[in-house]
Design an enzyme around this catalytic site. Sequence first.
Site, short mmCIF file in Angstrom:
data_model
loop_
_atom_site.label_atom_id
_atom_site.label_comp_id
_atom_site.label_asym_id
_atom_site.label_seq_id
_atom_site.Cartn_x
_atom_site.Cartn_y
_atom_site.Cartn_z
NE ARG A 1 -4.35 -1.22 0.47
CZ ARG A 1 -4.62 -2.33 -0.23
NH1 ARG A 1 -3.79 -2.75 -1.17
NH2 ARG A 1 -5.73 -3.00 -0.01
CD GLU B 1 -4.07 2.98 -5.33
OE1 GLU B 1 -2.82 2.95 -5.25
OE2 GLU B 1 -4.79 1.97 -5.31
CG HIS C 1 -3.91 -1.07 -6.54
ND1 HIS C 1 -4.27 -0.40 -5.40
CD2 HIS C 1 -3.84 -2.38 -6.18
CE1 HIS C 1 -4.43 -1.27 -4.40
NE2 HIS C 1 -4.16 -2.48 -4.87
C1 8YV Z 1 -7.03 -5.33 -5.53
C2 8YV Z 1 -5.85 -5.16 -3.23
O1 8YV Z 1 -6.36 -4.64 -6.53
O2 8YV Z 1 -5.75 -7.31 -2.33
C3 8YV Z 1 -5.73 -6.11 -2.11
O3 8YV Z 1 -5.63 -5.66 -0.98
O4 8YV Z 1 -5.74 -3.99 -3.08
C4 8YV Z 1 -6.00 -5.70 -4.59
O5 8YV Z 1 -5.86 -7.04 -4.73
C5 8YV Z 1 -8.25 -4.61 -5.22
O6 8YV Z 1 -8.89 -4.90 -4.05
C6 8YV Z 1 -9.19 -4.78 -6.40
O7 8YV Z 1 -9.95 -3.71 -6.48
#
Ligand code: 8YV
Length: 315
Positions: free
Chosen positions: A234, A263, A281
């Site tokens: 993150r 983002e 992402h």
């Molecule tokens: C995804 C994510 O891109 O797993 C996570 O924590 O941030 C990602 O896998 C996201 O949740 C899809 O919108």
Amino acid sequence: MPKPEILQVGPYPEWDQVPLDNAYTMHKLFNVAAPTSFLIEHGRAIRGIATRGELGADREMIEACPNLEIIAVYGVGFDAVDLDACRERSVRVTNTPDVLTRDVADLGVAMMLCQARGMIGAEAWVRSGDWARKGLYPLKQRVHEAKAGVLGLGRIGREVARRLAGFDMEVAYSDLAPKDCTPGWTYVADPIDLARHSDYLFVTLAASEETRNFVGREVIEAVGPEGMVINISRASNIDEAALLDALESGVLGSAALDVFEGEPDLNPRFLKLDNVLLQPHHASGTVETRKAMGKLVRDNIAAHFAGRPLLTPVL
Ligand code: 8YV
């Protein structure tokens, strides 16, 4: 029996949307022009929230739904969900661990290779005609036998480390304590020491308030002008202003980033830099993994409303 009403925070692929729409009354907040008045009108009816890792559910949203029972996160990271607000109301929370681990690790390693070997610039070299006009592409940085540091040896960090070892890299890691792991992976307690020791520093920390800006100016500077920082966790884990300063001044050699503060509207300073690889992402973004993530979201919600144990509970 009326269908349970669920607040959907962001869009899902059709293969998840159709079964969700069939089983529940889905309120698609992302299509609503005035979310606050929508929640005032519909909040009491909402029993579940289906969200995505980066979108989460904040206190305001949770409080707007006084009959909320469950929040299902499409993602492993639940840092954007206000867990205190959930605890206060006994709201259950689920995420999607394991199913995405190897894709995230794959992309992290691919980003390192792409950036180290200058593949984006090399592509442009071919397409622009520079290859024919100017000749050989500038030489880039070797990966094998280099030193890799993994900051956070959780599920994803382990898979990254395994892949790096496969590329004949020296693997070191930092975590709260030494972990039971493959012989040859060296534990380095202090993240600054790890950074100093690393040509490539991977940030794979599970994000929380405690890890905010964990990779600060000192860690970044310790990676050094020849080093690279790769972030597939993150944005909040890194002090982004310090990272930008270091990339601009050359105190840090380069970065490969899949995540950004605010983002998808990232800081425009990133766009001016040619020593950073930018990804949208997308580390879990394969059809296979996203299908598995969607199924886990749906299975958790179904288990909850059927009174069965949750498959992957956070709370
Ligand atoms: C995804 C994510 O891109 O797993 C996570 O924590 O941030 C990602 O896998 C996201 O949740 C899809 O919108």
